[in-house]
Design an enzyme around this catalytic site. Sequence first.
Site, mmCIF file in Angstrom:
data_model
loop_
_atom_site.group_PDB
_atom_site.id
_atom_site.type_symbol
_atom_site.label_atom_id
_atom_site.label_comp_id
_atom_site.label_asym_id
_atom_site.label_seq_id
_atom_site.Cartn_x
_atom_site.Cartn_y
_atom_site.Cartn_z
ATOM 1 N N CYS A 1 0.185 5.014 6.932
ATOM 2 C CA CYS A 1 -0.450 4.815 8.239
ATOM 3 C C CYS A 1 0.543 4.127 9.193
ATOM 4 O O CYS A 1 0.972 2.997 8.920
ATOM 5 C CB CYS A 1 -1.722 3.985 8.081
ATOM 6 N N CYS B 1 -19.609 -6.367 4.239
ATOM 7 C CA CYS B 1 -18.903 -5.136 4.568
ATOM 8 C C CYS B 1 -17.636 -5.116 3.721
ATOM 9 O O CYS B 1 -17.073 -6.169 3.434
ATOM 10 C CB CYS B 1 -18.561 -5.112 6.060
ATOM 11 N N CYS C 1 -19.732 1.987 8.596
ATOM 12 C CA CYS C 1 -18.946 1.315 9.633
ATOM 13 C C CYS C 1 -17.710 2.179 9.830
ATOM 14 O O CYS C 1 -16.894 2.314 8.913
ATOM 15 C CB CYS C 1 -18.557 -0.093 9.184
ATOM 16 N N CYS D 1 0.299 0.387 10.303
ATOM 17 C CA CYS D 1 -0.144 -0.648 9.361
ATOM 18 C C CYS D 1 0.968 -1.508 8.774
ATOM 19 O O CYS D 1 1.894 -1.014 8.113
ATOM 20 C CB CYS D 1 -0.942 -0.015 8.223
ATOM 21 N N ARG E 1 -17.938 -2.799 17.890
ATOM 22 C CA ARG E 1 -17.159 -4.008 17.584
ATOM 23 C C ARG E 1 -15.823 -4.021 18.318
ATOM 24 O O ARG E 1 -15.013 -3.100 18.156
ATOM 25 C CB ARG E 1 -16.946 -4.114 16.066
ATOM 26 N N CYS F 1 -16.407 -9.413 6.047
ATOM 27 C CA CYS F 1 -15.815 -8.109 5.714
ATOM 28 C C CYS F 1 -14.597 -8.291 4.822
ATOM 29 O O CYS F 1 -13.658 -9.005 5.173
ATOM 30 C CB CYS F 1 -15.441 -7.370 6.997
ATOM 31 N N CYS G 1 0.833 -1.213 0.000
ATOM 32 C CA CYS G 1 0.000 0.000 0.000
ATOM 33 C C CYS G 1 0.866 1.261 0.000
ATOM 34 O O CYS G 1 1.845 1.352 0.735
ATOM 35 C CB CYS G 1 -0.922 -0.012 1.222
HETATM 36 N N1 SAM Z 1 -6.668 0.338 3.040
HETATM 37 C C1 SAM Z 1 -7.945 0.719 3.460
HETATM 38 C C2 SAM Z 1 -7.922 1.927 4.354
HETATM 39 O O1 SAM Z 1 -7.043 2.013 5.185
HETATM 40 O O2 SAM Z 1 -8.772 2.794 4.237
HETATM 41 C C3 SAM Z 1 -8.724 -0.397 4.124
HETATM 42 C C4 SAM Z 1 -7.997 -1.441 4.970
HETATM 43 S S1 SAM Z 1 -7.244 -0.855 6.486
HETATM 44 C C5 SAM Z 1 -6.162 -2.157 6.922
HETATM 45 C C6 SAM Z 1 -8.595 -0.910 7.635
HETATM 46 C C7 SAM Z 1 -8.353 -0.441 9.047
HETATM 47 O O3 SAM Z 1 -7.635 -1.430 9.769
HETATM 48 C C8 SAM Z 1 -7.548 0.813 9.261
HETATM 49 O O4 SAM Z 1 -8.277 1.983 9.061
HETATM 50 C C9 SAM Z 1 -7.163 0.684 10.729
HETATM 51 O O5 SAM Z 1 -8.138 1.305 11.538
HETATM 52 C C10 SAM Z 1 -7.159 -0.843 10.955
HETATM 53 N N2 SAM Z 1 -5.799 -1.326 11.235
HETATM 54 C C11 SAM Z 1 -4.795 -1.486 10.354
HETATM 55 N N3 SAM Z 1 -3.677 -1.935 10.952
HETATM 56 C C12 SAM Z 1 -3.976 -2.056 12.270
HETATM 57 C C13 SAM Z 1 -3.225 -2.458 13.415
HETATM 58 N N4 SAM Z 1 -1.934 -2.794 13.327
HETATM 59 N N5 SAM Z 1 -3.843 -2.479 14.609
HETATM 60 C C14 SAM Z 1 -5.146 -2.122 14.703
HETATM 61 N N6 SAM Z 1 -5.899 -1.726 13.663
HETATM 62 C C15 SAM Z 1 -5.325 -1.676 12.452
HETATM 63 C C1 DTB Z 2 -11.369 -2.490 11.381
HETATM 64 O O1 DTB Z 2 -11.695 -1.466 11.993
HETATM 65 N N1 DTB Z 2 -10.506 -3.401 11.843
HETATM 66 C C2 DTB Z 2 -10.290 -4.448 10.884
HETATM 67 C C3 DTB Z 2 -11.323 -4.107 9.785
HETATM 68 N N2 DTB Z 2 -11.829 -2.837 10.195
HETATM 69 C C4 DTB Z 2 -10.919 -4.103 8.390
HETATM 70 C C5 DTB Z 2 -8.877 -4.555 10.429
HETATM 71 C C6 DTB Z 2 -7.909 -4.818 11.546
HETATM 72 C C7 DTB Z 2 -6.551 -5.016 10.959
HETATM 73 C C8 DTB Z 2 -5.509 -5.404 11.972
HETATM 74 C C9 DTB Z 2 -4.162 -5.538 11.390
HETATM 75 C C10 DTB Z 2 -4.011 -6.615 10.358
HETATM 76 O O2 DTB Z 2 -4.423 -7.773 10.598
HETATM 77 O O3 DTB Z 2 -3.396 -6.360 9.312
HETATM 78 FE FE1 SF4 Z 3 -2.847 1.236 3.323
HETATM 79 FE FE2 SF4 Z 3 -2.781 0.102 5.696
HETATM 80 FE FE3 SF4 Z 3 -3.250 2.700 5.524
HETATM 81 FE FE4 SF4 Z 3 -5.109 0.941 4.666
HETATM 82 S S1 SF4 Z 3 -4.390 1.213 6.766
HETATM 83 S S2 SF4 Z 3 -4.415 2.801 3.615
HETATM 84 S S3 SF4 Z 3 -3.773 -0.695 3.920
HETATM 85 S S4 SF4 Z 3 -1.345 1.659 4.917
#
Ligand code: SAM
Ligand code: DTB
Ligand code: SF4
Length: 322
Positions: free
Chosen positions: A66, A137, A197, A69, A269, A106, A62
């Site tokens: 973030c 979702c 959501c 992430c 959730r 989801c 990506c």
């Molecule tokens: N890429 C898209 C976006 O960010 O809009 C959708 C997928 S993203 C992985 C969805 C959500 O997962 C993020 O907004 C964040 O709130 C959550 N998330 C990602 N990494 C995480 C982590 N290490 N711990 C907790 N929540 C996480």
């Molecule tokens: C949300 O709020 N939490 C989920 C779902 N929406 C997509 C994602 C959590 C991701 C946790 C880190 C991972 O497994 O990569």
């Molecule tokens: Fe990309 Fe992760 Fe940010 Fe979603 S949360 S936009 S997958 S870097």
Amino acid sequence: MDQLAPDVITISQSRWSIPQIEALLDLPFSDLIHRAQLVHRQHHDANAVQLSTLISVKTGGCPEDCGYCPQAARYHTGVEDQDMLSLTEVIATAEAAKAQGASRFCMGAAWRGPKQRDIDKVAEMISAVKALGLETCATLGMLKPGQAEQLRQAGLDYYNHNLDTAPEFYGEIITTRDYQDRLDTLEQVRATGMHVCCGGIVGMGESRHARAGLIAQLANLDPYPESVPINHLVQVAGTPLHGTEALDPLEFVRTIAAARITMPKAMVRLSAGRQEMSEAIQALCFLAGANSIFYGDKLLTTGNPEAQRDDALFKKLGLHSL
Ligand code: SAM
Ligand code: DTB
Ligand code: SF4
């Protein structure tokens, strides 16, 4: 004694100030949980928890930054990039999730936002999952005009797009898209009539004031989201937030309670971070008003408790699944 009488508490409020939410978070723990339970029992079956299964339909690589992430290309986290899954793979996973007891599915993708051809493919996945009788979702990043409507027409029940944290703390975590971009995507989803959501992450080193700020942002969306995921940061080696000082688990429970009190009808959730949480803390989260979990041994790229472990926990707590 609690400062507010119970009948005052149950009157729903349409706007919440940050000081009001901080006052909730500052309550003696038992008073806060009691208030959350009063609200929870007014709107939900207190012993029912929805099971939702996650799938990563496109993983890693990506372009966004973030800080939490593991899928951001710029951090070296060991997550293997994976192109979009086939329709067949998604259907097989959704069927297995349904057979295991999930009622919601989801689909997540590691995109800044989807391209038109991505929307076409995900739309097929949504229709197929919906046809299995699962609630659908998707979380695909920022949406351009028209995209939310295409997803809705394919059968999408909810679009997930998180605000992640309070505006004041946001710049410390993400620089490649701003808060207003997120609000704009949420607005587009809302305009189609789809359910929203939207939640956030706690345990990123934010203050209690910032947690109150996140809850205020969510609760003051008009209307507030039907679904509010509260994630506990999963610390992944290689991400900038790895090594952040751990949050007191009771502070996480307080955040759940504040979400429940301020967004009475929403599904709250208990999302990422359960694998690192004790059963006792999870039980407190349910008591504080959480009524949904991710079910199955994987979130998107990180681990989640095994289904059998959750089944045993539900049995111990007398919970039944939705
Ligand atoms: N890429 C898209 C976006 O960010 O809009 C959708 C997928 S993203 C992985 C969805 C959500 O997962 C993020 O907004 C964040 O709130 C959550 N998330 C990602 N990494 C995480 C982590 N290490 N711990 C907790 N929540 C996480
Ligand atoms: C949300 O709020 N939490 C989920 C779902 N929406 C997509 C994602 C959590 C991701 C946790 C880190 C991972 O497994 O990569
Ligand atoms: Fe990309 Fe992760 Fe940010 Fe979603 S949360 S936009 S997958 S870097």
